[in-house]
Structure formats: structure tokens, C-alpha cells
Design an enzyme around this catalytic site. Structure first.
Site, PDB file in Angstrom:
ATOM      1  CG  ASP A 135      -2.175  -0.891   0.776  1.00  0.00           C
ATOM      2  OD1 ASP A 135      -2.324  -1.572   0.196  1.00  0.00           O
ATOM      3  OD2 ASP A 135      -2.460  -0.678   2.201  1.00  0.00           O
ATOM      4  NE  ARG A 185      -4.360  -1.648  -4.643  1.00  0.00           N
ATOM      5  CZ  ARG A 185      -4.392  -1.958  -3.466  1.00  0.00           C
ATOM      6  NH1 ARG A 185      -3.864  -1.401  -2.355  1.00  0.00           N
ATOM      7  NH2 ARG A 185      -4.337  -3.195  -3.094  1.00  0.00           N
TER       8      ARG A 185
HETATM    9  C1  LIG Z   1      -8.560  -1.055  -3.531  1.00  0.00           C
HETATM   10  C2  LIG Z   1      -8.231  -0.082  -3.139  1.00  0.00           C
HETATM   11  C3  LIG Z   1      -6.922  -0.020  -3.117  1.00  0.00           C
HETATM   12  C4  LIG Z   1      -6.233   1.160  -2.519  1.00  0.00           C
HETATM   13  N1  LIG Z   1      -5.003   1.184  -2.136  1.00  0.00           N
HETATM   14  C5  LIG Z   1      -4.526   2.969  -1.574  1.00  0.00           C
HETATM   15  C6  LIG Z   1      -3.635   3.150  -0.679  1.00  0.00           C
HETATM   16  O1  LIG Z   1      -2.306   2.341  -1.152  1.00  0.00           O
HETATM   17  N2  LIG Z   1      -3.180   4.397  -0.798  1.00  0.00           N
HETATM   18  C7  LIG Z   1      -4.109   5.399  -0.967  1.00  0.00           C
HETATM   19  O2  LIG Z   1      -3.556   6.493  -0.808  1.00  0.00           O
HETATM   20  N3  LIG Z   1      -5.155   5.236  -1.020  1.00  0.00           N
HETATM   21  C8  LIG Z   1      -5.812   4.193  -1.251  1.00  0.00           C
HETATM   22  N4  LIG Z   1      -6.564   3.689  -2.176  1.00  0.00           N
HETATM   23  C9  LIG Z   1      -8.152   5.109  -1.456  1.00  0.00           C
HETATM   24  C10 LIG Z   1      -8.020   5.867  -2.987  1.00  0.00           C
HETATM   25  O3  LIG Z   1      -6.771   6.664  -2.750  1.00  0.00           O
HETATM   26  C11 LIG Z   1      -9.016   6.606  -2.650  1.00  0.00           C
HETATM   27  O4  LIG Z   1      -9.293   7.117  -1.563  1.00  0.00           O
HETATM   28  C12 LIG Z   1     -10.340   6.046  -2.798  1.00  0.00           C
HETATM   29  O5  LIG Z   1     -10.475   5.059  -3.708  1.00  0.00           O
HETATM   30  C13 LIG Z   1     -11.589   7.060  -3.518  1.00  0.00           C
HETATM   31  O6  LIG Z   1     -11.353   7.714  -4.789  1.00  0.00           O
HETATM   32  P1  LIG Z   1     -11.845   6.641  -6.141  1.00  0.00           P
HETATM   33  O7  LIG Z   1     -11.324   7.015  -7.033  1.00  0.00           O
HETATM   34  O8  LIG Z   1     -12.778   5.598  -5.805  1.00  0.00           O
HETATM   35  O9  LIG Z   1     -13.286   8.197  -6.350  1.00  0.00           O
HETATM   36  P2  LIG Z   1     -13.623   9.466  -5.280  1.00  0.00           P
HETATM   37  O10 LIG Z   1     -13.482  10.481  -6.076  1.00  0.00           O
HETATM   38  O11 LIG Z   1     -13.579   9.056  -3.868  1.00  0.00           O
HETATM   39  O12 LIG Z   1     -15.326   8.637  -5.920  1.00  0.00           O
HETATM   40  C14 LIG Z   1     -15.437   9.565  -7.501  1.00  0.00           C
HETATM   41  C15 LIG Z   1     -16.623   9.155  -7.608  1.00  0.00           C
HETATM   42  O13 LIG Z   1     -17.546   7.430  -7.016  1.00  0.00           O
HETATM   43  C16 LIG Z   1     -17.792   6.864  -7.355  1.00  0.00           C
HETATM   44  N5  LIG Z   1     -18.479   6.176  -5.441  1.00  0.00           N
HETATM   45  C17 LIG Z   1     -17.621   6.858  -4.734  1.00  0.00           C
HETATM   46  N6  LIG Z   1     -17.624   5.568  -3.566  1.00  0.00           N
HETATM   47  C18 LIG Z   1     -18.604   5.611  -3.490  1.00  0.00           C
HETATM   48  C19 LIG Z   1     -19.748   4.546  -2.590  1.00  0.00           C
HETATM   49  N7  LIG Z   1     -19.651   4.755  -1.579  1.00  0.00           N
HETATM   50  N8  LIG Z   1     -21.177   4.617  -3.407  1.00  0.00           N
HETATM   51  C20 LIG Z   1     -21.397   4.823  -4.236  1.00  0.00           C
HETATM   52  N9  LIG Z   1     -20.183   5.276  -5.202  1.00  0.00           N
HETATM   53  C21 LIG Z   1     -19.404   5.673  -4.775  1.00  0.00           C
HETATM   54  C22 LIG Z   1     -19.072   8.287  -7.097  1.00  0.00           C
HETATM   55  O14 LIG Z   1     -20.183   7.958  -8.415  1.00  0.00           O
HETATM   56  C23 LIG Z   1     -18.078   8.864  -6.979  1.00  0.00           C
HETATM   57  O15 LIG Z   1     -18.168  10.572  -7.503  1.00  0.00           O
HETATM   58  C24 LIG Z   1      -7.841   2.781  -2.392  1.00  0.00           C
HETATM   59  C25 LIG Z   1      -8.289   1.933  -3.070  1.00  0.00           C
HETATM   60  C26 LIG Z   1      -8.894   1.174  -3.812  1.00  0.00           C
HETATM   61  C27 LIG Z   1     -10.353   0.853  -4.409  1.00  0.00           C
END
Ligand SMILES: Cc1cc2nc3c(=O)[nH]c(=O)nc-3n(C[C@H](O)[C@H](O)[C@H](O)COP(=O)(O)OP(=O)(O)OC[C@H]3O[C@@H](n4cnc5c(N)ncnc54)[C@H](O)[C@@H]3O)c2cc1C
Length: 309
Positions: A135, A185
Site C-alpha cells: 500500500d 495499483r
Molecule cells: C483497491 C483500493 C486500494 C487502495 N489503496 C490505497 C493506497 O494504498 N493508498 C491510498 O492513498 N489510497 C488507496 N486507496 C483509496 C483511494 O486513494 C481513494 O481514496 C478511494 O478509492 C476513493 O477514490 P475513488 O477513485 O473511488 O473516487 P472518489 O473521487 O472518492 O469517487 C468518485 C465517484 O465514485 C463513486 N463512488 C465513490 N464512492 C462511492 C460509494 N460509496 N457509493 C457509490 N458511489 C461511490 C461516485 O460516483 C463518486 O463521485 C485505495 C482504493 C482502492 C479502491
């Protein structure tokens, strides 16, 4: 603004103690966390697999300041992997590891201690035919984590890493890490970062994500598209097509409890999709990052406080 407040709360000991003791925890936490124990993680993995999904299991915990605890965390990952093998789930699950939980932040030799501990976890994963993804935490650890990645890959070439599109440096890191077999990732990034190193505007983060994804998709590595953003999910599918990648030559990743219907829809479309599955008792910083991402999650949290309290 709200995001900033919540991300500050993630680092506050006082708020942490208050929230962890509050009698609201289980309902809210269970939405995002498989449970306290390895058995809970295995049961949740089985349920995901039954729906055609894969898992990346994270044992919650970070910023360890104790050598013995860092070693115990590595041992717990080894035990988790042993149990995955015993349950014949290793082909469906890898593990996600935060180097800070393995000692990276220790004042003396932290980076070396974390590397040694990570090696143990990678060796156990490799023996089972599965692997580890490191991560990515806040920007002060990026260089150290990528350095550890290079050293681990010398012995365990499938070890993956995470790059965060909100960091200004990430396009360059994508170029460096798009080589043959490199598992990367790509996520937006979940920590509170200063403008000197990170885009602050969501639209800029999204544009950076698209630029980074293009580099990874056109590279020779294995892109892992970690987002719940419907636009980015579709852009990734289009880019995969353009770059001549078949389904399975990249994967989608989403968090446990977030858009589960979409996870199944993508699996039904023949996409490879992996769910990031946290378990363990140290859920507080993980949960506050999830709340910071989405006001609707916060509303869910506050409703739970009101109805339980
Ligand atoms: C598998 C995985 C591993 C990760 N590992 C790390 C890491 O190692 N380090 C790190 O800093 N971050 C990590 N993250 C977190 C990541 O950086 C984001 O903070 C998180 O994924 C939210 O970003 P998003 O791309 O989903 O977009 P966002 O900008 O949060 O959401 C974009 C859109 O997605 C949809 N959406 C989001 N959440 C929901 C919900 N609950 N219900 C319905 N629709 C929704 C909506 O349409 C929203 O407008 C990880 C995320 C994932 C999925």
C-alpha cells in the site's frame, strides 16, 4: 473542507479514543471491514469468490512505533497466508501490506526492519503461489516504499505497489514502473497532502489519473485500476481496448463495502475485479479515510451514532 477535517481526525489520538470507545462501532465498521479475526477475513473472501470476485486482504494497522509489534504484524500476515492456503483460497487472494505497520516509521533502522519483515511476508505468499501489494501511505514515505519495492522485486518479481494520482510526481513514477510484469495499483490517493506535492482540486486529480492510467495501460506491466469512479472505470475499459489488452491483462479494484453491485456487474461482464478487504481491530484511521472520501458515508456514520446513542 470536510475532507480536511476528517483526515486531520484520522491522526488525532483524542478523537480516536472517543470514537473507538463509542458504542456505535459495529454497524458502521462492519460495512467497510470484514471483522476482527482471520476467520472473518476468510469467510468474507469465500463470499467474494462465490460472486466471481478476487480479494486483496489487508490486516489493519499502521504507523507502528514498536519493533515487537512490527514483527508480530509480519507473523500475523504469515499466519493469514497459511490459513488462506489451508482454505484453498490462495489462488483468489493476495495480501496488501502497509510498510508502516511493519516498522518503516521506527526511528532506528525503520526502513530496514520493514524491509526484513516484508520479505518474510513475500516469501510466505510466494510459497503459496500468491503475492503482496505494498500500500502507499503519505507522501513522506513514497521514496522509501518504492525503494523497498525495488529490493523486494529482486527476489519476488510479482510484488506490486500503489501509485497515487493526486501526487504531482506520479506520472514520472508510472513511467518508471510500467515495465514488463510490473504490478501497479493506481488510485487517487487518500491522505491529506500539501499543495506543494499534491493536486488539491478534484478535477486535477481526475485528469492526472487519466494521464497516469494511459501510461500504465500502454506500458508492459499489469495495471490495477483502483477506483469507484464510474467515469474512470469506463475510461479504463476504453484505454484497455485501445492498447490491445484483453480482459485479465489488467484488473479493476474496489474497496470492500463500496459499490458492491458495481463490483458484481463488472465481474459479470468478464472483467477481473479484486476487492480490497480489511480485517482487524485497528480500523480507526482506515474508517476515517473512507468517511472523508464521501459525505454519504459520513451521513451513514452519524445516523448510526444517533440511533445507537
Ligand atoms: C483497491 C483500493 C486500494 C487502495 N489503496 C490505497 C493506497 O494504498 N493508498 C491510498 O492513498 N489510497 C488507496 N486507496 C483509496 C483511494 O486513494 C481513494 O481514496 C478511494 O478509492 C476513493 O477514490 P475513488 O477513485 O473511488 O473516487 P472518489 O473521487 O472518492 O469517487 C468518485 C465517484 O465514485 C463513486 N463512488 C465513490 N464512492 C462511492 C460509494 N460509496 N457509493 C457509490 N458511489 C461511490 C461516485 O460516483 C463518486 O463521485 C485505495 C482504493 C482502492 C479502491
Amino acid at each position: 473542507m470536510l475532507r480536511r477535517v476528517l483526515l486531520s481526525a484520522a491522526g488525532s489520538d483524542l478523537i480516536k479514543r472517543t470514537v473507538v470507545r463509542a458504542p456505535l462501532s459495529s454497524g458502521v465498521v462492519n460495512r467497510f471491514v470484514a471483522g476482527d479475526h482471520v476467520d472473518d477475513a476468510l469467510a468474507a473472501t469465500r463470499r467474494l469468490v462465490a460472486h466471481g470476485l478476487l480479494a486483496s486482504i489487508d490486516r489493519l494497522g499502521e504507523a507502528t512505533t514498536d519493533v515487537a509489534k512490527a514483527r508480530a504484524t509480519a507473523d500475523a500476515y504469515v499466519e493469514l497466508l497459511r490459513r488462506l492456503g489451508e482454505a484453498q483460497l490462495a489462488e483468489f487472494a493476495e495480501v496488501s501490506v502497509k510498510l508502516s505497520s511493519l516498522g518503516q516509521a521506527l526511528p532506528h533502522d525503520g526502513e530496514q526492519i520493514a524491509l526484513d519483515n516484508a520479505r518474510k511476508v513475500c516469501a510466505a505468499a510466494s510459497e503459496l503461489g500468491t503475492t503482496v501489494t505494498l500500500d502507499m501511505e503519505d507522501h513522506t514515505t513514497t521514496d522509501a516504499t518504492l525503494n523497498a519495492l525495488r529490493q523486494l522485486r529482486a527476489d519476488f518479481p510479482t510484488v506490486g505497489a500503489v501509485l497515487q494520482a493526486y501526487l504531482r510526481r506520479t506520472e514520472g513514477d508510472c513511467r518508471d514502473l510500467a515495465g514488463e510484469g510490473s504490478r501497479i495499483r493506481l488510485c487517487k490517493g487518500a491522505y491529506r497532502e500539501p499543495a506543494s506535492v499534491a493536486f488539491q482540486d478534484q478535477a486535477d486529480v481526475d485528469l492526472s489519473y487519466v494521464r497516469c492510467l494511459r501510461i500504465l495501460m500502454h506500458g508492459k506491466g499489469y495495471p490495477m485500476v483502483a477506483t469507484h469512479d464510474p467515469r474512470l472505470v469506463e475510461i479504463a475499459a476504453a484505454m484497455a481496448l485501445q492498447s490491445g489488452r484483453d480482459k485479465g491483462e489488467y484488473e479493476y479494484q474496489m474497496l470492500f463495502g463500496v459499490r458492491p453491485d458495481e463490483q458484481r456487474r463488472l465481474a459479470g461482464r468478464g472483467e477481473k475485479i479484486r476487492v480490497y478487504l480489511p480485517y482487524g481491530t485497528e480500523w480507526y484511521p482506515y474508517l476515517t479515510r473512507r468517511l472523508a472520501e464521501r459525505p454519504a458515508n459520513l451521513a451513514f456514520f452519524l445516523r448510526a451514532v444517533a440511533t445507537r446513542g
